[in-house]
Enzyme design. Structure first.
Site, PDB file in Angstrom:
ATOM      1  N   SER A 123       0.761  -1.359  -0.050  1.00  0.00           N
ATOM      2  CA  SER A 123       0.041  -0.246   0.356  1.00  0.00           C
ATOM      3  C   SER A 123       0.857   1.253   0.039  1.00  0.00           C
ATOM      4  O   SER A 123       0.478   2.735  -1.162  1.00  0.00           O
ATOM      5  CB  SER A 123      -1.030   0.237   1.136  1.00  0.00           C
ATOM      6  OG  SER A 123      -2.083  -1.352   0.670  1.00  0.00           O
ATOM      7  N   HIS A 167       0.293   4.827   3.992  1.00  0.00           N
ATOM      8  CA  HIS A 167      -0.456   5.254   2.906  1.00  0.00           C
ATOM      9  C   HIS A 167      -0.228   6.974   2.667  1.00  0.00           C
ATOM     10  O   HIS A 167       0.465   7.510   1.949  1.00  0.00           O
ATOM     11  CB  HIS A 167      -2.208   5.913   2.908  1.00  0.00           C
ATOM     12  CG  HIS A 167      -1.784   3.968   3.119  1.00  0.00           C
ATOM     13  ND1 HIS A 167      -4.003   3.667   3.611  1.00  0.00           N
ATOM     14  CD2 HIS A 167      -2.525   2.622   3.286  1.00  0.00           C
ATOM     15  CE1 HIS A 167      -3.784   2.057   3.685  1.00  0.00           C
ATOM     16  NE2 HIS A 167      -2.649   1.828   3.585  1.00  0.00           N
TER      17      HIS A 167
END
Length: 182
Positions: A123, A167
């Site tokens: 991610s 993220h």
């Protein structure tokens, strides 16, 4: 074997698809090794036991098949987009360099704020791809940022233990990478 290979063309062997293949193979290895997630994830073993490979291996380890599938779908979408526009060398450099930087910066969060975390997943590196695209595509920038906010905050609201900080760090690292490479 030849008939299987005949189903593939040269266009199927993109750098993005090879990264996806490596990630799937790594996940298969991870789930077949006792404590594979701890071995390949990024955690305090990085410092305590000198597991120097963890910033890289954590990008290829995943928390489950759904996690793997979701990440590989987004990698396939954005990786191929960037690869078509910038080439295979650029996507590999962007993915690995920004992924490693994101892992190391995320380890700072783990070390100082939550040392019980075992960070796994692509991610952070994928959000770096999104940051790269957001830098160049101003029309999509707010949508990309909104999407990263959504995938980072919504799972927390329902109690899923995700690395939201990876993220955000990845998004910023990808944006900075694009600024430097422009």
């Amino acid at each position: 074997m030849k008939t299987v290979l005949k189903r593939f063309s040269k266009k199927d062997f993109t750098a993005t698809n090879i990264l996806i293949f490596i990630t799937v193979v790594m996940y298969i290895i991870q789930i077949n090794i006792p404590q594979g997630g701890l071995l390949f994830g990024l955690n305090l073993y990085f410092l305590v036991y000198d597991f120097w490979w963890q910033p890289l291996s954590s990008m290829f380890a995943h928390g489950g098949i759904a996690h793997l599938g979701m990440n590989m779908f987004v990698l396939w979408q954005f990786g191929n987009l960037i690869e078509r526009g910038r080439g295979s060398k650029e996507i590999i450099a962007l993915y690995l360099i920004s992924g490693l930087i994101t892992s190391i910066l995320s380890f700072g969060y783990i070390f100082y704020l939550d040392n019980s975390v075992n960070l796994v997943g692509a991610s952070g590196a994928i959000c770096a791809l999104l940051g790269f695209v957001a830098y160049y595509d101003k029309a999509q920038r707010s949508g990309i940022i909104t999407w990263v906010l959504l995938i980072s905050v919504a799972p927390l609201l329902i109690g899923l233990p995700i690395a939201w900080y990876a993220h955000f760090i990845g998004l910023a690292v990808g944006f900075i990478y694009a600024f430097i490479r422009r």
